[in-house]
Scaffold this active site. Structure first.
Site, mmCIF file in Angstrom:
data_model
loop_
_atom_site.group_PDB
_atom_site.id
_atom_site.type_symbol
_atom_site.label_atom_id
_atom_site.label_comp_id
_atom_site.label_asym_id
_atom_site.label_seq_id
_atom_site.Cartn_x
_atom_site.Cartn_y
_atom_site.Cartn_z
ATOM 1 N N GLU A 191 7.802 1.837 12.014
ATOM 2 C CA GLU A 191 8.969 2.702 11.770
ATOM 3 C C GLU A 191 8.392 4.100 11.597
ATOM 4 O OE1 GLU A 191 11.890 1.532 12.066
ATOM 5 O OE2 GLU A 191 11.789 -0.589 11.537
ATOM 6 N N LYS A 239 0.889 -1.173 0.000
ATOM 7 C CA LYS A 239 0.000 0.000 0.000
ATOM 8 C C LYS A 239 0.927 1.223 0.000
ATOM 9 C CE LYS A 239 -2.568 3.410 1.530
ATOM 10 N NZ LYS A 239 -1.799 4.504 0.930
ATOM 11 N N GLU A 283 8.139 17.011 15.140
ATOM 12 C CA GLU A 283 8.764 16.720 13.854
ATOM 13 C C GLU A 283 8.222 17.698 12.800
ATOM 14 O OE1 GLU A 283 7.590 13.059 11.796
ATOM 15 O OE2 GLU A 283 9.680 12.717 11.290
ATOM 16 N N CYS A 336 13.005 10.817 7.850
ATOM 17 C CA CYS A 336 12.673 10.417 9.230
ATOM 18 C C CYS A 336 13.841 10.625 10.182
ATOM 19 C CB CYS A 336 12.227 8.963 9.241
ATOM 20 S SG CYS A 336 13.438 7.866 8.511
HETATM 21 P P1 NAD Z 1 1.614 8.980 7.091
HETATM 22 O O1 NAD Z 1 1.586 8.375 8.436
HETATM 23 O O2 NAD Z 1 0.693 10.114 6.808
HETATM 24 O O3 NAD Z 1 1.299 7.904 5.969
HETATM 25 C C1 NAD Z 1 2.007 6.691 5.897
HETATM 26 C C2 NAD Z 1 1.131 5.651 5.240
HETATM 27 O O4 NAD Z 1 -0.001 5.411 6.064
HETATM 28 C C3 NAD Z 1 0.595 6.063 3.866
HETATM 29 O O5 NAD Z 1 0.641 4.962 3.001
HETATM 30 C C4 NAD Z 1 -0.828 6.468 4.163
HETATM 31 O O6 NAD Z 1 -1.693 6.302 3.073
HETATM 32 C C5 NAD Z 1 -1.190 5.542 5.295
HETATM 33 N N1 NAD Z 1 -2.251 6.089 6.139
HETATM 34 C C6 NAD Z 1 -2.531 7.400 6.376
HETATM 35 N N2 NAD Z 1 -3.602 7.512 7.181
HETATM 36 C C7 NAD Z 1 -4.011 6.257 7.459
HETATM 37 C C8 NAD Z 1 -5.065 5.722 8.250
HETATM 38 N N3 NAD Z 1 -5.937 6.503 8.891
HETATM 39 N N4 NAD Z 1 -5.163 4.372 8.339
HETATM 40 C C9 NAD Z 1 -4.300 3.570 7.673
HETATM 41 N N5 NAD Z 1 -3.303 4.023 6.912
HETATM 42 C C10 NAD Z 1 -3.151 5.347 6.802
HETATM 43 O O7 NAD Z 1 3.128 9.322 6.845
HETATM 44 P P2 NAD Z 1 3.761 10.103 5.629
HETATM 45 O O8 NAD Z 1 3.303 11.530 5.789
HETATM 46 O O9 NAD Z 1 3.513 9.382 4.361
HETATM 47 O O10 NAD Z 1 5.343 9.976 5.927
HETATM 48 C C11 NAD Z 1 5.994 10.829 6.773
HETATM 49 C C12 NAD Z 1 6.228 10.175 8.119
HETATM 50 O O11 NAD Z 1 6.914 8.933 7.923
HETATM 51 C C13 NAD Z 1 7.147 11.006 8.990
HETATM 52 O O12 NAD Z 1 6.635 11.032 10.301
HETATM 53 C C14 NAD Z 1 8.465 10.238 8.936
HETATM 54 O O13 NAD Z 1 9.306 10.452 10.036
HETATM 55 C C15 NAD Z 1 8.013 8.834 8.816
HETATM 56 N N6 NAD Z 1 9.084 7.977 8.249
HETATM 57 C C16 NAD Z 1 9.719 7.087 9.062
HETATM 58 C C17 NAD Z 1 10.743 6.271 8.567
HETATM 59 C C18 NAD Z 1 11.445 5.278 9.456
HETATM 60 O O14 NAD Z 1 12.148 4.391 8.926
HETATM 61 N N7 NAD Z 1 11.303 5.359 10.764
HETATM 62 C C19 NAD Z 1 11.112 6.366 7.221
HETATM 63 C C20 NAD Z 1 10.434 7.281 6.409
HETATM 64 C C21 NAD Z 1 9.407 8.085 6.935
#
Ligand code: NAD
Length: 494
Positions: A264, A188, A397, A298
């Site tokens: 993560e 996804k 963040e 991240c």
């Molecule tokens: P996000 O949490 O908004 O979305 C991540 C995923 O979750 C997407 O595929 C999204 O469609 C899905 N999602 C969103 N809302 C949802 C819901 N209500 N139910 C189920 N799934 C849902 O994150 P983002 O904005 O895409 O990415 C940025 C975040 O990711 C930052 O906080 C960053 O630090 C983190 N990140 C962490 C790592 C790591 O390895 N720790 C790596 C990259 C990014």
């Protein structure tokens, strides 16, 4: 499959012809679409399919049926390795195309996509393909009356939920170990960046991955992400994204089948510079940590915690170094800072500029919204000094190009400031003293600590967070297999 050059991808974006949609064998969705808007110029570049809970259900059925059939799960590790290596080769042939897709979809600088993201992505597939036939079981040290074998088995149906900041690379971090280990994987991708995931999945089929063993469902998180999290026949969800949505996956699991959840999540990583640090060239590391990928990273080193006696010298270096970073269109090979991924994110990042000033921080570099690049969502790389632990900029963040500077006078104070966060993903520390490096690296609560530089490690080292940056497993390294394998003890009795 035709291989596109980056110019052809840019032209397809201009012509609004880029597409990503569900890849589920024998299943037709409702055909609803969402416009895909590029952050480069705020123009539509095509559409993605708006997947539904019914699509997730079809993908889970296909994944389970493939897993039970053994068409992928019961191949020998060596046979799976051969297919994944072939897939890596195809991705290498399509590397420029995949890089250009991430560029127009996420606004990532093309040079970064070509020279960093794609090589790392392809390497990840090769590494797990090569590793999977070297995972041995164990024999328990029991006496002669019995024989205990401890073996690892694929868990079953794995959901990989991806963020938008490194679309191809995050796909690789999850899919490569999960699939190589013999699971059926449902991807996804983030709704903002589905293009490279779609293409990479098509290439997987060309390489010989069975269609049920790898499926893709595009669409909104609240619709398809949620449906995946709540589905009773998904065994694992490996999630990378925000801490807020990570929390929801724990809830989904509790409300459904107690599926394993690996998180993560976000970070607010400190960079600590002691008074005995070598300052020559330090700006290159500090700036890379804070501003690489526009700070949409991240492990972004967004808090600079510097000894008060050298703060001015460090800031001078940072300002001079940052002056050389080119803010511009991500399609320009010279650009290092492109736009924020979308308007809503741009608004969030911009709000930190206002709040930091209101809370009494001092602007020392940047601070403007870039208005010279047309209608994309550009924010200037920015440094604020005199940021206090109680400020929003110290705690939250940003996920954008804003660095917060705070000073300290004692090592104890530096450690306390570094650990003053709900996050614990990464940290950097700079010192000429080996003893201090050991002491402080041990005291900092973070999954990865770099000494005298900035790094997330590489594919050989596990990556993941302490505290609310995540738990349940690690990406990268042989440790990533643990997310996707379960242990079985087979006990033979005389
Ligand atoms: P996000 O949490 O908004 O979305 C991540 C995923 O979750 C997407 O595929 C999204 O469609 C899905 N999602 C969103 N809302 C949802 C819901 N209500 N139910 C189920 N799934 C849902 O994150 P983002 O904005 O895409 O990415 C940025 C975040 O990711 C930052 O906080 C960053 O630090 C983190 N990140 C962490 C790592 C790591 O390895 N720790 C790596 C990259 C990014």
């Amino acid at each position: 499959m035709a291989i596109l050059s980056k110019e052809e991808v840019f032209a397809a974006a201009e012509a609004e012809k880029l597409w990503a949609g569900n890849l589920i064998p024998g299943h037709q969705g409702e055909g609803k679409r969402l416009p895909n808007v590029s952050p480069i110029n705020n123009k539509r570049i095509g559409d993605i399919e708006a997947g539904t809970a019914a699509d997730i259900d079809a993908a889970v059925k296909a994944a389970r049926s493939s897993f039970v059939s053994g068409e992928w799960s019961r191949l020998s590790p060596g046979e799976r390795k051969a297919v994944v290596l072939r897939w890596a080769e195809l991705m290498e042939e399509h590397a420029e195309e995949l890089a250009a897709l991430d560029c127009v979809d996420a606004g990532k600088p093309i040079t970064e996509c070509l020279n960093t993201d794609m090589p790392a992505t392809i390497d990840t597939f090769r590494w797990y393909a090569e590793a999977v036939d070297k995972v041995f079981g164990k024999i328990s040290p029991t006496g002669p009356g019995a024989l205990g074998l401890i073996v690892s088995e694929p868990i079953g149906v794995v959901g990989a939920v991806l963020p938008w900041n490194f679309p191809a690379q995050m796909y690789a971090w999850k899919v490569a170990p999960a699939l190589a280990a013999g699971n059926s994987v449902i991807v996804k991708p983030a709704e903002l960046t589905s293009l490279s995931a779609y293409r990479m999945t098509e290439l997987a089929y060309e390489a010989g991955v069975p269609r049920g063993a790898l499926t893709l469902v595009t669409g909104l998180g609240e619709e398809v992400g949620k449906a995946l999290g709540l589905h009773p026949d998904v065994d694992v969800v490996s999630f990378t994204g925000s801490t807020e949505v990570g929390r929801l996956f724990l809830k989904y699991s509790a409300e459904s089948n107690l599926k394993e959840i690996v998180l993560e999540c976000g970070g607010k990583s400190p960079q600590v510079i002691f008074e005995d640090a070598e300052l020559d060239g330090i700006e290159n590391h500090v700036l890379a940590a804070a501003f690489w990928n526009m700070g949409e990273n991240c492990s972004c080193g967004s808090r600079l915690i510097v000894h008060s006696s050298i703060k001015d010298a460090v800031l001078e270096r940072l300002k001079a170094g940052l002056g050389k970073w080119k803010v511009g269109l991500p399609t320009d090979p010279e650009t290092q800072i492109g736009p924020m991924v979308e308007k809503a994110h741009f608004d969030k990042v911009s709000s930190f500029l206002e709040d930091a000033k209101k809370q009494g921080a001092t602007l020392v570099y940047g601070g403007r919204i870039h208005d010279t690049l047309g209608s994309g969502w550009y924010v200037e790389p920015t440094i604020f000094d005199n940021v206090k632990p109680e400020h929003r900029l110290f705690q939250e963040e940003v996920f954008g190009p804003i660095l917060a500077v705070t000073t300290f006078d004692t090592e104890e104070e530096a450690i306390a400031l570094a650990n003053n966060s709900t996050y614990g993903l990464a940290a950097s520390l700079y010192t000429s003293s080996l003893k201090r490096a050991q002491r402080v690296a041990a005291a900092i609560q973070a999954g990865t600590v770099s000494v005298n530089g900035f790094s997330e490690g590489d594919i050989t080292t596990p990556f993941g967070g302490y505290k609310q940056s995540g738990f349940g497993g690690r990406d990268n390294g042989l440790e990533a297999f643990n997310q996707y394998l379960q242990l079985k003890t087979i006990w033979y009795m005389n």
